[in-house]
Design a protein around this motif. Structure first.
Motif, PDB file in Angstrom:
ATOM      1  N   UNK A 130       0.832  -1.200   0.000  1.00 27.60           N
ATOM      2  CA  UNK A 130       0.000   0.000   0.000  1.00 27.60           C
ATOM      3  C   UNK A 130       0.871   1.257   0.000  1.00 27.60           C
ATOM      4  N   UNK A 131       1.931   1.263   0.816  1.00 29.34           N
ATOM      5  CA  UNK A 131       2.835   2.410   0.850  1.00 29.34           C
ATOM      6  C   UNK A 131       3.598   2.548  -0.468  1.00 29.34           C
ATOM      7  N   UNK A 132       4.028   1.433  -1.025  1.00 23.19           N
ATOM      8  CA  UNK A 132       4.774   1.477  -2.283  1.00 23.19           C
ATOM      9  C   UNK A 132       3.893   1.972  -3.433  1.00 23.19           C
ATOM     10  N   UNK A 133       2.651   1.529  -3.451  1.00 29.63           N
ATOM     11  CA  UNK A 133       1.744   1.939  -4.527  1.00 29.63           C
ATOM     12  C   UNK A 133       1.459   3.431  -4.448  1.00 29.63           C
ATOM     13  N   UNK A 134       1.305   3.936  -3.216  1.00 29.79           N
ATOM     14  CA  UNK A 134       1.077   5.374  -3.059  1.00 29.79           C
ATOM     15  C   UNK A 134       2.299   6.168  -3.503  1.00 29.79           C
ATOM     16  N   UNK A 135       3.492   5.642  -3.250  1.00 30.55           N
ATOM     17  CA  UNK A 135       4.715   6.328  -3.672  1.00 30.55           C
ATOM     18  C   UNK A 135       4.907   6.250  -5.177  1.00 30.55           C
ATOM     19  N   UNK A 136       4.481   5.140  -5.782  1.00 30.46           N
ATOM     20  CA  UNK A 136       4.668   4.944  -7.225  1.00 30.46           C
ATOM     21  C   UNK A 136       3.440   4.248  -7.791  1.00 30.46           C
ATOM     22  N   UNK A 137       2.464   5.017  -8.300  1.00 34.00           N
ATOM     23  CA  UNK A 137       1.233   4.416  -8.825  1.00 34.00           C
ATOM     24  C   UNK A 137       1.467   3.489 -10.015  1.00 34.00           C
ATOM     25  N   UNK A 138       2.641   3.514 -10.603  1.00 34.96           N
ATOM     26  CA  UNK A 138       2.933   2.608 -11.705  1.00 34.96           C
ATOM     27  C   UNK A 138       3.516   1.273 -11.217  1.00 34.96           C
ATOM     28  N   UNK A 139       3.641   1.122  -9.911  1.00 34.02           N
ATOM     29  CA  UNK A 139       4.144  -0.134  -9.349  1.00 34.02           C
ATOM     30  C   UNK A 139       3.020  -1.169  -9.417  1.00 34.02           C
ATOM     31  N   UNK A 140       2.920  -1.870 -10.554  1.00 36.59           N
ATOM     32  CA  UNK A 140       1.790  -2.751 -10.832  1.00 36.59           C
ATOM     33  C   UNK A 140       1.692  -3.904  -9.818  1.00 36.59           C
ATOM     34  N   UNK A 141       2.821  -4.466  -9.451  1.00 33.34           N
ATOM     35  CA  UNK A 141       2.785  -5.598  -8.523  1.00 33.34           C
ATOM     36  C   UNK A 141       2.179  -5.187  -7.184  1.00 33.34           C
ATOM     37  N   UNK A 142       2.624  -4.026  -6.663  1.00 35.33           N
ATOM     38  CA  UNK A 142       2.074  -3.532  -5.405  1.00 35.33           C
ATOM     39  C   UNK A 142       0.603  -3.177  -5.579  1.00 35.33           C
ATOM     40  N   UNK A 173       0.035  -7.724  15.883  1.00 38.19           N
ATOM     41  CA  UNK A 173       1.256  -7.444  16.637  1.00 38.19           C
ATOM     42  C   UNK A 173       2.435  -7.240  15.688  1.00 38.19           C
ATOM     43  N   UNK A 174       2.482  -8.009  14.595  1.00 34.26           N
ATOM     44  CA  UNK A 174       3.523  -7.812  13.585  1.00 34.26           C
ATOM     45  C   UNK A 174       3.432  -6.414  12.985  1.00 34.26           C
ATOM     46  N   UNK A 175       2.205  -5.990  12.676  1.00 34.16           N
ATOM     47  CA  UNK A 175       2.022  -4.689  12.031  1.00 34.16           C
ATOM     48  C   UNK A 175       2.332  -3.543  12.988  1.00 34.16           C
ATOM     49  N   UNK A 176       2.025  -3.730  14.269  1.00 35.23           N
ATOM     50  CA  UNK A 176       2.413  -2.722  15.259  1.00 35.23           C
ATOM     51  C   UNK A 176       3.934  -2.594  15.319  1.00 35.23           C
ATOM     52  N   UNK A 177       4.620  -3.738  15.189  1.00 34.04           N
ATOM     53  CA  UNK A 177       6.085  -3.707  15.146  1.00 34.04           C
ATOM     54  C   UNK A 177       6.573  -2.941  13.921  1.00 34.04           C
ATOM     55  N   UNK A 178       5.882  -3.127  12.800  1.00 25.66           N
ATOM     56  CA  UNK A 178       6.250  -2.410  11.582  1.00 25.66           C
ATOM     57  C   UNK A 178       6.087  -0.903  11.769  1.00 25.66           C
ATOM     58  N   UNK A 179       5.017  -0.486  12.446  1.00 28.99           N
ATOM     59  CA  UNK A 179       4.798   0.938  12.717  1.00 28.99           C
ATOM     60  C   UNK A 179       5.940   1.495  13.570  1.00 28.99           C
ATOM     61  N   UNK A 180       6.382   0.715  14.572  1.00 30.11           N
ATOM     62  CA  UNK A 180       7.485   1.176  15.423  1.00 30.11           C
ATOM     63  C   UNK A 180       8.777   1.315  14.618  1.00 30.11           C
ATOM     64  N   UNK A 181       9.020   0.372  13.730  1.00 34.37           N
ATOM     65  CA  UNK A 181      10.218   0.452  12.885  1.00 34.37           C
ATOM     66  C   UNK A 181      10.144   1.678  11.985  1.00 34.37           C
ATOM     67  N   UNK A 182       8.981   1.919  11.407  1.00 36.86           N
ATOM     68  CA  UNK A 182       8.814   3.064  10.505  1.00 36.86           C
ATOM     69  C   UNK A 182       9.087   4.380  11.223  1.00 36.86           C
ATOM     70  N   UNK A 183       8.719   4.450  12.499  1.00 41.63           N
ATOM     71  CA  UNK A 183       8.901   5.693  13.251  1.00 41.63           C
ATOM     72  C   UNK A 183      10.368   6.077  13.396  1.00 41.63           C
ATOM     73  N   UNK A 184      11.266   5.138  13.202  1.00 39.41           N
ATOM     74  CA  UNK A 184      12.691   5.431  13.316  1.00 39.41           C
ATOM     75  C   UNK A 184      13.321   5.947  12.039  1.00 39.41           C
ATOM     76  N   UNK A 185      12.503   6.180  10.996  1.00 43.52           N
ATOM     77  CA  UNK A 185      13.021   6.667   9.719  1.00 43.52           C
ATOM     78  C   UNK A 185      12.422   8.034   9.406  1.00 43.52           C
ATOM     79  N   UNK A 186      13.201   8.844   8.710  1.00 43.09           N
ATOM     80  CA  UNK A 186      12.821  10.241   8.502  1.00 43.09           C
ATOM     81  C   UNK A 186      11.681  10.421   7.524  1.00 43.09           C
ATOM     82  N   UNK A 187      11.487   9.462   6.612  1.00 39.99           N
ATOM     83  CA  UNK A 187      10.461   9.631   5.599  1.00 39.99           C
ATOM     84  C   UNK A 187      10.027   8.277   5.073  1.00 39.99           C
ATOM     85  N   UNK A 188       8.892   8.307   4.343  1.00 39.10           N
ATOM     86  CA  UNK A 188       8.413   7.081   3.718  1.00 39.10           C
ATOM     87  C   UNK A 188       9.450   6.528   2.748  1.00 39.10           C
ATOM     88  N   UNK A 189      10.078   7.406   1.979  1.00 40.80           N
ATOM     89  CA  UNK A 189      11.050   6.962   0.990  1.00 40.80           C
ATOM     90  C   UNK A 189      12.247   6.296   1.648  1.00 40.80           C
TER      91      UNK A 189
END
Length: 677
Positions: free
Chosen positions: A406-418, A507-523
């Motif tokens: 979902x995040x990849x598709x929003x970043x690149x709408x041409x990402x057909x697989x995502x 619980x896995x997805x909550x872990x993913x949210x915590x990991x994401x918080x440690x990065x400056x941007x979606x990219x």
């Protein structure tokens, strides 16, 4: 017998025992396999017929290793030339393989064709799904458990011999309302197997058990064997224990070996009580021999491990000891959060490597597969190769891939697989409609506009509108990392619809949210994820193809029976160890304690128990409280602190972290010491 010369006195006593039932309580690293192999070799050397020895293990690899060791010892005992093969053990195998062999021979006695087919797990699930569909359970207006869950319930009911109502109440309370429907489904599943002469793996035990309920057949099968020996007895389920007692009701010639302190498979219906109650099931009671000398770990590691398991409510008392002296105590390492935990472990792994310890001699263990998520990302970033055992890689599990797509598709709408993966999540959008949508986006100069212009069918209109609203927000008003929380909010109902174990996956997805918080941007986040190359980790039992050395990551369950020079254990805090999903009863808590004990006793020389001080709770950010404090595991009370070295490393911020948006800085050492004491 020369083959017994290498045994210590307790091992020798076990090998030389004759007569009534014997229980060998073999502590971790105490030479259990050697002892059992020596007992078999001694029996054969004294004249026992190898054709009349039944030796049962829990894996083909264990059976092959047992035969190899017995062969070596028999060569020594019988003085055979190297060119002469030692006697073989034709009845050495797993419970399931022995059951299959007996059933092939005796099938007609229970109305089964000898040429029955054995279903693998995927085939069994497909057959269950077919019966679920045929009975109309797939068309229920309320959520009915999926075929995989139905099969898991069926398997546990068979192996535990528990009444379905009791099993649902204790292990699957959310489906207890469907008891009558499940009963009908299981009967239809059984009838379909009978009609097609099919057996699943559970049937191999169940039908063997039924054979043993017929006195004449039970006596005939039992008379085939002079000695019956069972390895890892603490891992037997009720079916297996009852089969064994029916084979040897008086216990004559019966030997079981195991360690109640390593009974960690109740989720597979294993019952530690089988071992705890074994001695009193015979008259006179079975002889109990305890192996306490440990050949693996240093004395300080064993002292700490002994202290942890000594607090268990019920166990066979034993104190492991070793002649391996060391001044290095195991370490309790307090870190700020899971990101700091990952950084500390990576630093420690590299430090040990620089001191000459190969990566393959080091392991990182964890309670649940998702606990290694931040570490996997850190290792990939530093190009430290690793192999992961115990479930799929975190970033390859279906629900994590859904959210990342979902995040990849929003970043690149041409990402057909995502885009294809996300669009297929919308109920009512079948493969043909998804293909037309993606074709339209590919053909447009503005794929996002083409998505907005798409007219979904009525059945999908509402869910598609919600997806489009989220997609637009992610593209036009990015707000990292809050946008991943918005994405998770959209995905939650689909998670619950698609997966019966949604709570665990959340619980896995909550872990993913915590990991994401440690990065400056979606990219930056998505780039870091992409840096995890295929050869850097694997869910297969094999080495990466491009690295001669690699770190081991493993769940504790998958690590049982293994050992490494250096071991680090992640998240030794309440809520993870013990798991917050396993705190309902004393037996569950005892098993969680045994899990920690198993993890600690995998280490030969160095042991680190990691204690994160904070876990981030994204939902609380609106109120300004961005984290919760974690409590050190209740299995490590203050009274045990003298057995450990307490470590409080200084935290450093990652290069891309923004002080305004990133997690708070590490607490002062004084505050940490206050919490620990």
């Amino acid at each position: 017998m020369s083959a017994l010369a290498e045994l210590n006195p307790e091992q020798r006593a076990a090998a030389e025992h004759r007569g009534g039932p014997l229980l060998v309580v073999a502590g971790a690293g105490s030479g259990k396999t050697l002892t059992l192999a020596a007992r078999v070799a001694a029996l054969v050397a004294e004249g026992a017929d190898p054709q009349r020895l039944l030796l049962m293990t829990f894996s083909r690899r264990a059976a092959a290793e047992m035969e190899r060791r017995v062969g070596r010892l028999l060569h020594e005992a019988l003085g055979l030339h190297a060119s002469v093969a030692a006697p073989t053990l034709p009845w050495c195998g797993t419970f399931h393989s022995i059951g299959a062999r007996l059933l092939r021979e005796l099938a007609p006695r229970i109305g089964l064709a000898r040429q029955f087919d054995l279903l693998d797990r995927a085939d069994a699930q497909e057959l269950m799904a077919g019966q679920r569909q045929r009975l109309g359970l797939a068309a229920m207006h309320e959520r009915f458990p999926l075929a995989a869950t139905c099969l898991a319930i069926h398997s546990r009911a068979v192996n535990s011999r528990a009444a379905l109502a009791d099993l649902l109440a204790s292990a699957y309370p959310w489906v207890a309302r469907w008891q009558s429907e499940l009963q009908a489904l299981f009967e239809a599943y059984g009838e379909a197997k009978r009609r097609q002469q099919l057996l699943d793996h559970d049937d191999l035990l169940l039908l063997w058990w039924h054979l043993m309920q017929q006195p004449v057949l039970a006596a005939s099968i039992g008379a085939r064997f002079d000695h019956v020996l069972v390895d890892e007895y603490q891992d037997t389920n009720r079916l297996q224990a009852e089969i064994l007692l029916a084979l040897r009701p008086g216990g004559q010639g019966l030997t079981v070996v195991g360690d109640d302190a390593q009974a960690i498979y109740s989720f597979r219906a294993a019952e530690a009580r089988n071992m705890l109650d074994f001695p009193v099931q015979f008259t006179p009671a079975a002889r109990v021999l305890t192996l306490e000398r440990n050949y693996r770990s240093t004395r300080p590691l064993l002292e700490a491990s002994n202290a942890v398991i000594a607090l268990a409510a019920e166990r066979f008392a034993k104190t492991l000891w070793s002649e391996r002296e060391s001044s290095a105590r195991p370490r309790l390492v307090a870190v700020a959060d899971d990101a700091a935990q990952a950084a500390w472990v990576a630093d420690e792994v590299l430090r040990q490597r620089e001191q000459g310890l190969k990566l393959k001699s080091q392991a990182v263990l964890f309670r649940t597969s998702s606990h290694s998520a931040a570490l996997e990302l850190e290792l990939a970033r530093r190009r430290i190769p690793f192999v992961k055992f115990g479930g799929l890689r975190f970033f390859e599990s279906a629900h994590v891939k859904d959210l990342l797509s979902l995040l990849r598709w929003a970043s690149n709408p041409r990402a057909r697989l995502a885009g294809s993966r996300v669009a297929h999540l919308v109920p009512g959008l079948g493969p043909a409609r998804v293909a037309r949508l993606l074709d339209a986006m590919d053909a447009s100069d503005d794929p996002a506009a083409a998505l907005a212009a798409y007219r979904a069918p009525p059945a999908a209109a509402s869910d598609f509108a919600a997806l489009l609203e989220l997609f637009t927000a992610l593209r036009e008003s990015p707000s990292w990392p809050h946008e991943i929380e918005a994405a998770l909010a959209w995905y939650q109902p689909h998670l619950e619809r698609l997966h019966d174990d949604a709570r665990t996956r959340r619980a896995d997805l909550d872990a993913l949210v915590r990991i994401a918080a440690g990065h400056a941007s979606r990219e930056r986040f998505l780039t870091e994820i992409a840096l995890d190359p295929p050869e850097a980790s694997s869910d297969e039992s094999g080495a990466p193809h491009r690295d001669e050395d690699y770190l081991i990551l493993s769940t504790i369950h998958s690590a049982k029976g293994q050992e490494w020079n250096a071991v680090s254990v992640l998240n030794v805090v309440d809520g993870c160890m013990p798991s917050d999903l396993a705190t309902g009863s004393a037996p569950e808590i005892d098993e969680e304690r045994r899990l920690l004990y198993v993890a600690m006793t995998r280490a030969r020389d160095s042991l680190n128990l990691l204690v994160p001080q904070r876990f981030y709770v994204s939902q609380q950010r609106a109120r300004g409280d961005r984290h919760l404090y974690a409590s050190r595991s209740r299995f490590l009370p203050s009274a045990l602190e003298p057995l450990f070295e307490l470590v409080h490393p200084q935290a450093t911020m990652t290069e891309e972290a923004d002080p305004a948006d990133g997690p708070p800085l590490f607490d002062a050492a004084a505050a940490l010491l206050g919490r620990w004491r």
